[in-house]
Design a protein around this motif. Sequence first.
Motif, short mmCIF file in Angstrom:
data_model
loop_
_atom_site.label_atom_id
_atom_site.label_comp_id
_atom_site.label_asym_id
_atom_site.label_seq_id
_atom_site.Cartn_x
_atom_site.Cartn_y
_atom_site.Cartn_z
N SER A 149 -28.78 6.20 -6.94
CA SER A 149 -29.47 7.25 -6.20
C SER A 149 -30.79 6.73 -5.66
O SER A 149 -31.34 5.74 -6.15
CB SER A 149 -29.72 8.45 -7.11
OG SER A 149 -30.54 8.05 -8.21
N ARG A 179 -34.59 6.30 -5.36
CA ARG A 179 -35.48 6.34 -6.52
C ARG A 179 -36.77 5.59 -6.27
O ARG A 179 -36.86 4.77 -5.35
CB ARG A 179 -34.78 5.75 -7.74
CG ARG A 179 -34.49 4.26 -7.63
CD ARG A 179 -33.60 3.79 -8.77
NE ARG A 179 -32.31 4.47 -8.75
CZ ARG A 179 -31.55 4.68 -9.82
NH1 ARG A 179 -31.93 4.22 -10.99
NH2 ARG A 179 -30.41 5.32 -9.73
N HIS A 230 -38.79 2.33 -10.38
CA HIS A 230 -37.84 1.48 -11.09
C HIS A 230 -38.37 0.06 -11.13
O HIS A 230 -39.41 -0.26 -10.56
CB HIS A 230 -36.47 1.53 -10.39
CG HIS A 230 -36.56 1.17 -8.94
ND1 HIS A 230 -37.06 2.04 -7.98
CD2 HIS A 230 -36.23 0.05 -8.27
CE1 HIS A 230 -37.03 1.46 -6.80
NE2 HIS A 230 -36.53 0.24 -6.94
N THR A 250 -34.66 8.11 -14.98
CA THR A 250 -33.25 7.79 -15.18
C THR A 250 -33.10 6.63 -16.14
O THR A 250 -34.02 5.84 -16.35
CB THR A 250 -32.58 7.44 -13.84
OG1 THR A 250 -33.19 6.26 -13.33
CG2 THR A 250 -32.75 8.57 -12.84
N GLU A 289 -39.63 5.37 -16.16
CA GLU A 289 -40.12 4.87 -14.87
C GLU A 289 -41.56 4.42 -15.06
O GLU A 289 -42.21 4.78 -16.03
CB GLU A 289 -40.02 5.93 -13.78
CG GLU A 289 -40.82 7.19 -14.01
CD GLU A 289 -42.19 7.16 -13.32
OE1 GLU A 289 -42.47 6.18 -12.58
OE2 GLU A 289 -42.97 8.09 -13.53
N ALA A 306 -38.02 10.13 -1.96
CA ALA A 306 -37.37 8.95 -2.53
C ALA A 306 -36.53 8.23 -1.48
O ALA A 306 -35.93 8.84 -0.60
CB ALA A 306 -36.51 9.34 -3.72
N GLY A 345 -36.07 4.18 -13.31
CA GLY A 345 -36.78 4.76 -12.19
C GLY A 345 -36.75 6.28 -12.22
O GLY A 345 -36.30 6.91 -13.19
N ARG A 346 -37.26 6.88 -11.18
CA ARG A 346 -37.31 8.34 -11.04
C ARG A 346 -36.57 8.70 -9.76
O ARG A 346 -36.87 8.16 -8.69
CB ARG A 346 -38.76 8.81 -10.99
CG ARG A 346 -38.93 10.32 -10.91
CD ARG A 346 -40.40 10.67 -10.91
NE ARG A 346 -41.03 10.38 -12.18
CZ ARG A 346 -41.25 11.28 -13.15
NH1 ARG A 346 -40.88 12.53 -12.97
NH2 ARG A 346 -41.83 10.93 -14.27
N ASP A 347 -35.61 9.62 -9.86
CA ASP A 347 -34.82 9.94 -8.68
C ASP A 347 -35.43 11.12 -7.93
O ASP A 347 -36.49 11.63 -8.29
CB ASP A 347 -33.36 10.20 -9.04
CG ASP A 347 -33.18 11.36 -10.02
OD1 ASP A 347 -34.10 12.22 -10.11
OD2 ASP A 347 -32.13 11.41 -10.68
#
Length: 958
Positions: free
Chosen positions: A348, A350, A353, A377, A402, A314, A369-371
């Motif tokens: 963070s 990510r 998103h 998230t 996400e 990420a 999004g995805r962290d």
Amino acid sequence: MRTPRAPLLLVCALLVAPLPARAQPHVTGRWGPPFDLQGVGIHSALLRGADDRWRVTWWSGFDGFNVRTWDYQPGPFDSLTVFPARWTNPTPDNFYECGFTPLADGRLLTLGGLVRYHHDGSSRSVVFDPVTRASSQAARLLVGRYEPSLTALPDGRVLVSGGMRYIYAVGFGGRSPRPGAPLELEVRGDLLRLALKLAPEWRDSTEDGWDTPRRPPPLEHHSAVDDPGGGHRMLVFGGHDATSPTLPEFVNDRVWRLTRRDEDLTREVMWAWDTLATQPDAVAGRPSGRWSHSAILTGDRRMVVFGGRGAAGALGDVWVLPVAVPLGAQPMWVRWTPAPDPVHGAPSARWGHQAGYDASLTRMLVFGGRDAAGFATDDCWELSLGTTPTWRRLPSSGQPREGHSATLGTVAYRRVWLFAGRSPSGMRNDVHEFRLDSESWRTPTFASGGTFPPARADHAALLGGDDYLTISGGELADGSLDDGVWRLRFINLFFEPTQLGWVLHPPSSLRPGPRAGHSLVVEDQFVTSRRFEIHDPSGSTDGLPGVASELPASARRFVYFYPPMFVLPGGHVFHGLGSNTAMLDLSSAAWTPVPGGIPGGSASQVVHYAPGRIMRSGGNSRSRLTDVIAFDANDQTSGWSNWTTGQMRTRILHRATVLPTGQVLVTGGLRDAGDAVGQRVPQLWSEALGWADSTVLDPEPVLRGYHSTALLLPDGRVFTTGGSSPGADPFKGCVFEPPYLFDASGAYVRQSVLQGVPFASGYGQTLVVGTEITADAGAIVEACLVKPSASTHDPNFEQRRVPLMLTNVGDSLHLTMPASPNLAPPGDYLLFVLRDSSGVRIPSIASWLRMALPDTAVLGVPADEAPAMALWPPWPNPTRGSMLLRFTLAHAASVRVTVHDAAGRLVRVIAHGPREPGVQQLEWDGRDAAGRRVAAGRYFVGLRAGGKFASQAITLVR
């Protein structure tokens, strides 16, 4: 002789009470005070109504489902008139931004227009009858378009040219099933074209062309933004391809640029791909290749990139690329380190998103999004894009996701709509709304019983100009890919519980197939039609009158919107705008360039002020220029020449009106697109004298610019209305009285009135007419036909002035009509004669005169003797209802007028009894003797008088 017309017009919209002469001499013309129209006069026309009334029509903006008409009483303008005889007539379809022209039989043909709001061309066809004030549908166009031109041809047909069709949502790439191995996926590198119509349509490349063979590599999960300031180029950054069975994963770190051009005359659109050369940040270099990131373009043309996923996982970095650089310069990447939120820090790192640009507050909004930990998230962030970029944590959505979409509503709605995506509990298909004004979340209410799209992620989403959220493709919960297009309209909150709902559009044979991870951005640049059509009103299609056919591909040409098209003396059709000037030979569908055109002539005026003589004035990039071009009988010319006599004021979006004197009156207009004051001083132009001093005419009381119209009235006055430029008053109408209507003391002059003008004439025929005041005949020095204009919000269509051969014979006037329909295409004309008064040519009150189709027998009054009787062609013919029956008697006689069917059976006796000499008029309402509507078909009207008999065929349609 015809009974004088003016005293009989008692029911009218403009009452004529002569105004007292002004105390001070006034010989420069004047404007009557503005009067209320109760509608926006964007489209307007002067048509021949019942009993030869002067019928003015107009349409009001988007309210094109109603035609407003009134009858005009020629004579001095009374500013206190309130239009008591105005009608509002419903139409079967919307006229807005259509093309239109009067037909040979006097009806008004309207083609094309907008289906719904802007950027959706229609194939509609509607005919308006000014006698009955009724509208009816006709055969549709083959190519939907709005703002086309309609040009009346010498054979009674109509040429349809130009106009816009739609705008594209342009997309790229994505993953799709591999051909031949549908269980495997491959990443694509093709261009996607979705026409944003009321029902969106995928388009192929049939009418497109490519300017270069270069293409970007296949990509998915890239970002794409539209750059309006760069000519609506699409900028693509990042993306990857991990689907090749033999090659390693490819990650893109370049900015690819898709450019569209419209200069090609035969291709609808020309595309070209290339890479944007960039300079690195002096310290941080360039951003690394990535995918599943977000990118927006700001109002000052900065592309801002945040996050994504790279080879190491990420990413949480922010990069800015200003693309508004001087020609030839390379934009430089800049690495930003925004200030953190005082409480929550920075988002963070990510991927997956979504981001949007809020122009009102100059900020980038980031949703979900995805962290790095791999969880979806629900946090939301604002990145201010001012002098000191700063992160600020926004309220969380409470719905982590996400691979979703986030679409910003229009300025009026101030909302962001999140749709679908992956969550810890699986795929979603819900809609969640973020209110930008209150920074709060809500779930909208949908109408009961509606259908929802299946849950998905990695789809493309956009907001079109018609306020519809459009969804394309995506990966479904079972891993398959979708190929549908869904739309959800943004609707006022008050109506949402009953109206908000999804619509799935039918699949198209041109659809790109199942796809996910692709992009779609609204280009917001219209597609212009290059295709030319012929509309023949004499035929029928599927029970509707008219036949539409397309000219061969050799006739295709870039002619923009509302192109000025004129029939020349040799029969060719001339296109007179910009450097694109050329002649079209309809028999061969071939174009011949005309030299000398000056580029940049849009927003100008082009008028056919005399046979084969065309004047073009003003417009963008040439706002003070005036050009003249002349064609001979064979349509030969040496090209445009710049007119240097006098000077026109700087004008764009003005109106040019051909007057019966041969002068051109220019009214309205702006200095430039941002002018809120406008050019309110009219000017007169003539070929002999050029431009008159701009200070000698009274200033206009109302600002007129785009969306305004101007019409020549039958008494030589000019009617103006409409306008949507800053400061314009579109609901006010004005009438201008040119200087030739006043004597040296400022009093109104007397205008002559013709008598004995027949209903119609043939080409080359000589008419014998008289004047209401016998002594006027000897002072008549000129005669002409003027085609009434059909004026819309950029040009005046069909204007042409045709001088007639005039011979003064005692108390009568011998007028020889044009020898060819190339000089005056069939239809209704204003017949003016001009009387000399101390060196000033004073136009008469015009008479209607129809130039009949060349193959139509016209029973006119010969110059040497008048027949005992003459039965004129019924009008309109064909008809859906009532028609006028006119006949002429040389002497008083007992007459019998009847209607028979095709088998000779008597249908109805229209009149039986004595009649006085002169022109007589009757009406048949399409019913038999018992009052029943007769069936559609062919009928005959017969006239018997003084032992003579005449008949004319009638066609009834239902």
